[in-house]
Design an enzyme around this catalytic site. Structure first.
Site, PDB file in Angstrom:
ATOM      1  N   LYS A   1     -16.258 -31.360 -60.028  1.00 47.61           N
ATOM      2  CA  LYS A   1     -15.470 -31.992 -58.964  1.00 47.61           C
ATOM      3  C   LYS A   1     -16.279 -32.904 -58.042  1.00 47.61           C
ATOM      4  O   LYS A   1     -15.733 -33.842 -57.481  1.00 47.61           O
ATOM      5  CB  LYS A   1     -14.774 -30.924 -58.112  1.00 47.61           C
TER       6      LYS A   1
ATOM      7  N   GLY B   1      -2.172 -16.821 -55.449  1.00 50.77           N
ATOM      8  CA  GLY B   1      -3.007 -17.950 -55.876  1.00 50.77           C
ATOM      9  C   GLY B   1      -2.333 -18.835 -56.916  1.00 50.77           C
ATOM     10  O   GLY B   1      -2.665 -20.023 -57.035  1.00 50.77           O
TER      11      GLY B   1
END
Ligand code: ATR
Length: 273
Positions: A69, A237
């Site tokens: 990322k 989540g």
């Protein structure tokens, strides 16, 4: 008609559920003849070559997960302002060979919260000060919440809080967490195989509070089990995963994401409901 290909890259990648829910979304909108979503393991050393290959092969979308990322940013032509502030890209759109990076992780935090509460003016405690915390802090500040970052290493929380102009504290001082309207766990505590662990004591949670755990494996963490016992509202989540994927889906296809179908597909995979 030739497919527009999208894929998720990471290392490891074999357990990624992104292809499952993106392809389910294509099916629901009957665009599976135009789009297909794959996954590929890309080691960090191979990242520059892989990005150029995806650019040249006209992959439409490249989703990035750990550990890419941050490392992917230098290989892009443009980075959207929000992704720049968060300092991480999880979504790359290929427009005829021009690669632009975005971050949709913060949608994965903000959208599920906004489904259950008005965030403006609420006191939010964010547990953790790593990469995931950055998206959570950004999201909550966008929602005009009052944010405090709690971290095991308080110095890291302090640095992050200065960057984002919010407050910080040590996770050891978490006895006051009951004062907060919302608690968001961005640490990996409680993730399989450490399912008996929780980042905070059960007594820190109460009725009327919202507790959001970005860990989705297991589906219901010890933190969320404790939160439920205390009478708090929980957000799993899986919601973060669904909403970050839905925002990617829209950037890649230009179509509104069928969030319900994506959620149902993911929960069926977990044998929930
Ligand atoms: P990510 O990018 O997924 O957020 P990271 O950058 O490695 O991952 O950050 C992990 C976060 O989880 C950190 O805030 C870390 O706390 P430290 O800064 O003190 O290391 C937190 N964390 C990990 N294991 C933890 C544990 N057992 N107890 C408390 N916090 C933990």
């Amino acid at each position: 008609m030739q497919h527009q290909l999208c894929l998720v890259i990471g290392d490891p990648i074999e357990h990624s559920l992104s292809p499952l829910i993106h392809n389910a979304g294509y099916g629901a909108l009957e665009i599976q003849d135009r789009f297909r979503f794959e996954k590929e393991r890309v080691e960090i050393k191979d990242l520059p070559e892989a990005v150029e290959r995806f650019r040249a092969s006209m992959y439409r979308g490249i989703s990035c997960t750990l550990p890419h990322k941050i490392e992917v940013i230098p290989f892009l032509d443009e980075v959207d302002e929000t992704a720049g502030k968060i300092g991480a890209v999880n979504t790359i759109v290929n427009d005829e060979g021009i690669l632009k990076g975005y971050n949709t992780d913060w949608h994965g935090i903000l959208n599920p919260l906004q489904e259950v509460t008005e965030l403006a003016g609420k006191k939010v405690a964010i547990l953790g000060a790593g990469g995931a915390a950055r998206s959570a802090v950004y999201a909550c500040l966008q929602g005009k919440a009052i944010v405090t970052i709690f971290n095991r290493t308080p110095e890291k929380a302090e640095v992050l809080s200065q960057e984002f102009e919010c407050s910080s504290a040590s996770l050891d001082d978490s006895t006051h967490l009951a004062d907060y309207d919302v608690i968001i766990n961005t640490t990996s505590v409680g993730m399989t195989p450490h399912m008996e662990d929780s980042p905070i004591a059960k007594e820190s949670m109460r009725v009327g509070q919202i507790v959001f755990d970005i860990v989705y494996n297991p589906y219901e963490t010890k933190l969320l089990q404790d939160a439920k016992k205390q009478g708090a509202t929980v957000i799993h989540g899986t919601e973060m995963f669904i909403h970050q994927a839905a925002a990617q889906f829209e950037l890649y296809t230009g179509e509104k994401a069928p969030v319900e179908v994506m959620r149902k597909t993911l929960l069926e995979h977990f044998n929930i409901a």
